[in-house]
Design an enzyme around this catalytic site. Structure first.
Site, PDB file in Angstrom:
ATOM      1  N   PHE A   1     -24.828 -39.573 -29.614  1.00 40.56           N
ATOM      2  CA  PHE A   1     -23.904 -38.674 -29.131  1.00 40.56           C
ATOM      3  C   PHE A   1     -22.509 -38.659 -29.995  1.00 40.56           C
ATOM      4  CE2 PHE A   1     -19.637 -37.313 -27.003  1.00 40.56           C
ATOM      5  CZ  PHE A   1     -20.200 -36.152 -26.610  1.00 40.56           C
TER       6      PHE A   1
ATOM      7  N   ASP B   1     -20.574 -45.280 -35.700  1.00 42.48           N
ATOM      8  CA  ASP B   1     -19.526 -44.385 -34.775  1.00 42.48           C
ATOM      9  C   ASP B   1     -19.345 -45.394 -33.691  1.00 42.48           C
ATOM     10  OD1 ASP B   1     -18.532 -42.862 -32.595  1.00 42.48           O
ATOM     11  OD2 ASP B   1     -19.929 -41.212 -32.919  1.00 42.48           O
TER      12      ASP B   1
ATOM     13  N   LYS C   1     -11.525 -43.198 -28.719  1.00 45.47           N
ATOM     14  CA  LYS C   1     -11.147 -43.480 -27.215  1.00 45.47           C
ATOM     15  C   LYS C   1     -10.003 -44.436 -26.984  1.00 45.47           C
ATOM     16  CE  LYS C   1     -15.283 -41.536 -25.212  1.00 45.47           C
ATOM     17  NZ  LYS C   1     -16.370 -40.963 -26.298  1.00 45.47           N
TER      18      LYS C   1
HETATM   19  C1  LIG Z   1     -16.684 -39.840 -26.847  1.00 46.41           C
HETATM   20  C2  LIG Z   1     -17.506 -39.961 -27.864  1.00 46.41           C
HETATM   21  C3  LIG Z   1     -17.405 -39.162 -29.149  1.00 46.41           C
HETATM   22  C4  LIG Z   1     -16.555 -37.738 -29.288  1.00 46.41           C
HETATM   23  O1  LIG Z   1     -15.249 -37.951 -28.865  1.00 46.41           O
HETATM   24  P1  LIG Z   1     -14.311 -36.912 -28.516  1.00 46.41           P
HETATM   25  O2  LIG Z   1     -12.853 -37.470 -28.431  1.00 46.41           O
HETATM   26  O3  LIG Z   1     -14.943 -36.314 -27.052  1.00 46.41           O
HETATM   27  O4  LIG Z   1     -14.269 -35.783 -29.468  1.00 46.41           O
HETATM   28  C5  LIG Z   1     -18.008 -39.130 -30.319  1.00 46.41           C
HETATM   29  N1  LIG Z   1     -18.772 -40.278 -30.438  1.00 46.41           N
HETATM   30  C6  LIG Z   1     -18.916 -41.172 -29.725  1.00 46.41           C
HETATM   31  C7  LIG Z   1     -19.830 -42.612 -29.794  1.00 46.41           C
HETATM   32  C8  LIG Z   1     -18.348 -41.182 -28.371  1.00 46.41           C
HETATM   33  O5  LIG Z   1     -18.388 -41.954 -27.286  1.00 46.41           O
END
Ligand SMILES: *Cc1c(COP(=O)(O)O)cnc(C)c1O
Length: 401
Positions: free
Chosen positions: A130, A215, A244
């Site tokens: 994701f 990521d 986050k």
């Molecule tokens: C939440 C998340 C995203 C996306 O972040 P947004 O601020 O919602 O665009 C991308 N990669 C990972 C691993 C995430 O947990």
């Protein structure tokens, strides 16, 4: 709901909160919920942390926004601190995780482009990934449910099975620019990538001239008890994304890169209006004041173990409800045998909040500032939730065992 003017894109729970204090969320009628969701790993220092409030309010009285037409001292400072604490030399600030990923993808593609390899734009990703909800990041994530109905997927992503090194190597072609991976898959259900696998990816990238992108939007900024989750593996990326936790609830993201990886990102090739504005930078710097304090990360790791051990005890006592406990630090998952929605509902009855994830998992992502007492409190609530769900014989066995 019928009268709502909002897009109906979220399946929201029928509860809302008026204020927050540390690890607690409080409704208008004064009901207190123990918050082990933390805004999906966003409220890294809990709710209403005095240092963050002071930083935001102080900056709000001075200057909100100037645009990236000008030097922004808070951005210089936060960039330097992120670089100093990591593998990176260069930082680009965004407002969200997906935007940080967009910057990472563009950085990797542009790196090869300026070397005259304009066809070398493909990126290998992993099943269950994701990376956000923009057009490029849904293509990177490769999940049909997120791609469906939005036209042709953005070209250039090749997905391989989770943890399959042979498939990864086989997917590399002369057009491959990078490998993109979450060191711990969050949305997919707290699926931890082994340290060995991450190190093998580093080797593959070195051997084939690829860039390695981690990521860490969910796992970064102390969530696992290290500043970045990949530090546990001893494998460094060329590019990493965060979001986050760095804003503690204020929208901030960033793409970090080595000098080499970022050198093709020259004036004018990328930009943002809001990214890195003074309000966001004041909060980001305040978050780092706390997270980088001596002993803070060690304490996150210790509390993570405390929570994990408690959950393992609950898993032992309720084998018909819980399959497995997994994760690292304060990024933990309960793989359920009962539907995770039922487990979450029973937890909510006990006023304990968590986050659902794929693979029938309940994610526990408490604030990094959670206390030992709150962890014990959460475990008691969790046990009561399991008892409410368990067939009476098992509840009795668990209670006596
Ligand atoms: C939440 C998340 C995203 C996306 O972040 P947004 O601020 O919602 O665009 C991308 N990669 C990972 C691993 C995430 O947990």
């Amino acid at each position: 709901m019928g009268g709502s003017a909002l897009y109906q894109t979220f399946a929201r729970l029928p509860v809302s909160f008026e204020r927050g204090e540390g690890s607690w969320l409080i409704t208008a009628d004064g009901t207190r919920y123990l918050d082990f969701a933390a805004g999906i790993a966003v409220n890294s220092l809990g709710h209403g942390h005095p240092h963050l409030v002071a930083a935001l309010v102080g900056q709000a009285g001075r200057l909100w926004h100037v645009s990236n037409l000008y030097d922004i001292p808070g951005q210089q400072r936060l960039g330097e601190r992120l670089a100093e604490g990591s593998f990176a030399d260069r930082v680009f600030f965004t407002n969200s995780g997906a935007e940080a990923l967009e910057c990472a993808i563009k950085t990797a593609r542009r790196y090869h482009y300026v070397k005259g390899q304009e066809n070398r734009f493909r990126i290998i990703t992993f099943e269950g990934a994701f990376h956000g909800r923009t057009l490029a990041t849904i293509a990177a994530g490769g999940q049909k449910k997120y791609l469906e109905g939005f036209g042709p997927a953005v070209e250039g992503f090749d997905q391989v099975p989770f943890g399959d090194l042979a498939a990864t190597e086989k997917a590399i072609t002369p057009d491959t620019a990078a490998i993109l991976i979450e060191p711990i898959q969050g949305e997919a259900g707290i699926r931890v990538v082994s340290s060995e696998f991450l190190r093998k990816l580093r080797e593959l990238c070195d051997r084939h001239g690829l860039l390695l992108i981690f990521d860490e939007v969910q796992s970064g900024i102390g969530r696992t008890g290290k500043f970045f989750a990949h530090e546990w593996a001893g494998a460094s990326p060329d590019i990493a994304t965060i979001a986050k936790g760095i804003g503690g609830g204020f929208p901030v993201g960033a793409c970090l890169a080595t000098e080499e990886a970022a050198k093709a990102m020259t004036p004018g090739v990328h930009g943002t209006t809001f990214g890195g504005n003074p309000l966001a930078m004041a909060v980001g710097n305040a978050v780092l004041d706390i997270v980088l304090e001596d002993g803070f990360l060690e304490d996150v790791a210790r509390k993570g173990l405390l929570l994990k051990q408690g959950l393992a005890g609950i898993a032992d006592d309720f084998p018909d409800l819980v399959e497995e406990i997994r994760g690292s630090g304060l990024m933990l998952g309960i793989r359920c045998k009962a539907p995770n929605s039922a487990v979450m509902a029973a937890m909510r009855e006990e006023k304990l909040l968590a986050v659902p994830a794929g693979d029938n998992v309940v994610r526990l992502l408490p604030p990094l500032t959670v206390s030992d007492e709150e962890i014990k409190d959460a475990l008691e609530r969790m046990r009561r939730a399991m008892e409410a769900l368990a067939p009476s014989t098992e509840a009795a066995a668990g209670g006596e065992g």
